[in-house]
Design an enzyme around this catalytic site. Structure first.
Site, PDB file in Angstrom:
ATOM      1  N   ASP A  11       0.849  -1.195   0.000  1.00  0.00           N
ATOM      2  CA  ASP A  11       0.000   0.000   0.000  1.00  0.00           C
ATOM      3  C   ASP A  11       0.884   1.244   0.000  1.00  0.00           C
ATOM      4  O   ASP A  11       2.050   1.193   0.365  1.00  0.00           O
ATOM      5  CB  ASP A  11      -0.926   0.011   1.227  1.00  0.00           C
ATOM      6  N   SER A  12       0.287   2.366  -0.366  1.00  0.00           N
ATOM      7  CA  SER A  12       1.017   3.631  -0.362  1.00  0.00           C
ATOM      8  C   SER A  12       1.375   4.091   1.060  1.00  0.00           C
ATOM      9  O   SER A  12       2.222   4.956   1.220  1.00  0.00           O
ATOM     10  CB  SER A  12       0.174   4.706  -1.043  1.00  0.00           C
ATOM     11  N   CYS A  74      -3.832  -0.928  -2.304  1.00  0.00           N
ATOM     12  CA  CYS A  74      -4.047   0.478  -2.647  1.00  0.00           C
ATOM     13  C   CYS A  74      -4.827   0.588  -3.958  1.00  0.00           C
ATOM     14  O   CYS A  74      -4.423   0.016  -4.979  1.00  0.00           O
ATOM     15  CB  CYS A  74      -2.682   1.148  -2.791  1.00  0.00           C
ATOM     16  N   GLU A 153      -6.499  11.363   7.810  1.00  0.00           N
ATOM     17  CA  GLU A 153      -5.147  11.414   8.372  1.00  0.00           C
ATOM     18  C   GLU A 153      -4.975  12.520   9.400  1.00  0.00           C
ATOM     19  O   GLU A 153      -3.970  12.572  10.108  1.00  0.00           O
ATOM     20  CB  GLU A 153      -4.113  11.504   7.242  1.00  0.00           C
ATOM     21  N   CYS A 185     -11.184   3.500  -2.105  1.00  0.00           N
ATOM     22  CA  CYS A 185      -9.962   4.026  -1.487  1.00  0.00           C
ATOM     23  C   CYS A 185      -9.811   3.385  -0.105  1.00  0.00           C
ATOM     24  O   CYS A 185     -10.813   3.233   0.607  1.00  0.00           O
ATOM     25  CB  CYS A 185     -10.040   5.546  -1.369  1.00  0.00           C
ATOM     26  N   HIS A 187      -8.841   4.458   2.652  1.00  0.00           N
ATOM     27  CA  HIS A 187      -9.204   5.251   3.829  1.00  0.00           C
ATOM     28  C   HIS A 187     -10.713   5.392   4.048  1.00  0.00           C
ATOM     29  O   HIS A 187     -11.137   5.752   5.131  1.00  0.00           O
ATOM     30  CB  HIS A 187      -8.628   6.669   3.705  1.00  0.00           C
TER      31      HIS A 187
END
Ligand code: I24
Ligand code: DGL
Length: 270
Positions: A11-12, A74, A153, A185, A187
């Site tokens: 993942d990023s 991701c 975040e 996504c 998140h």
């Protein structure tokens, strides 16, 4: 390697831990190895060529760790790099876009599907192509939500600010009258309650990461590489290109157990 190898997840950054948490739940016999490129996160606003390069570096690193299957957790990386990486690697490679698309096609009754994701994911039209490859008579509405990753975040997942940003961003999506919305996504599952409440009860939300782990379970059996030995249970290794302390703190809070990630360098000389 056979059925003893670990399942790799790339993942990023730390967002892919939403997929890892689902893997711990759905695949408790499997050993997992996670690599998050936190030093170069986010991938969402980056040019596609760069995301391809970074994702290949991550895949190459995990290939040296005896993995039997690779999950590109991701969405942005899956959107632009899945085909290229699949061609290069000798093991099964799974992205998050086809499983999410398949679940949406199965769910929709009105044949109106929405997709939200990063700029990179939406710009690639990968979800659109995946859905249209299964059903031609479906309307697909893509919407980039560049404010959502920074929101999560900064620990805003339930606050009034978060509620306002979600409402403002999703306003055009609500007008599309979709009955199914793909959370494209890593998140976005953290914003799920706010997204659900803004879109209304009649809209079914699809968590691409969770759908992907379900498909991995099927693939392990199909390729006969599932681990029948429960001693692998809970065996997880973590690598980050950024601060191990910051990674460990977020992962601990999210997963509910302490861990110690290892720092690695990717890219030139890495
Ligand atoms: N959530 C994410 N990324 C962060 C964060 C967060 N900081 C607070 N919370 N930071 O992603 C990214 C940048 N860091 C990463 C580590 O190295 C340094 C740079 C979402 C995580 C999904 C599992 C909020 C937060 C948290 C714990 C759990 C969940 C969560 F701190 F949303
Ligand atoms: N992991 C990314 C995704 O799923 C979100 C964070 C980023 O932009 O790197 O698209």
């Amino acid at each position: 390697m056979g059925n003893k190898g670990a399942i790799g997840l790339i993942d990023s950054g730390v967002g892919g831990l939403t997929v890892l948490k689902e893997a711990l739940r759905q695949l408790p016999n499997e050993a997992l190895v996670y690599l998050g490129d936190t030093a170069r996160c986010p991938y969402g606003p980056r040019p596609a060529e760069q995301v391809v390069q970074f994702t290949m570096e991550m895949a190459d690193f995990l290939m040296k760790q005896q993995i039997k299957l690779l999950v590109i957790a991701c969405n942005t990386a899956t959107a632009v790099a899945l085909d290229i990486i699949r061609e290069k690697l000798p093991i099964p490679v799974v992205g998050v876009i086809l499983p999410g698309s398949r679940a949406a096609v199965k769910t929709t009754k009105t044949r109106r599907i929405g997709v939200i994701g990063t700029q990179g994911t939406i710009k690639s039209h990968s979800y659109r192509q995946a859905i249209l490859s299964k059903t031609a008579d479906t309307e697909i509405f893509g919407l980039a939500c560049p404010k959502f990753v920074p929101l999560v975040e900064s620990n805003e997942t339930r606050s009034p600010i978060a509620k306002k940003v979600v409402a403002e961003t999703l306003q055009p999506m609500r007008r599309n009258k979709v009955d199914t919305l793909i959370l494209g996504c890593t998140h976005y599952p953290l914003l799920r309650p706010l997204i659900q409440s803004y879109m209304g009860d009649k809209v079914t939300l699809i968590d691409s990461g969770a759908e992907t782990v379900g498909e991995v379970s099927v693939l392990l059996d199909y390729f006969n590489i599932a681990n029948p030995d429960p001693t692998a249970k809970g065996k997880c290794r973590f690598y980050t290109t950024g601060s191990t302390k910051l990674f460990d703190d977020i992962a601990k809070e999210w997963l509910g157990f302490s861990l110690h990630s290892e720092h690695i360098e990717l890219g030139i000389g890495g």
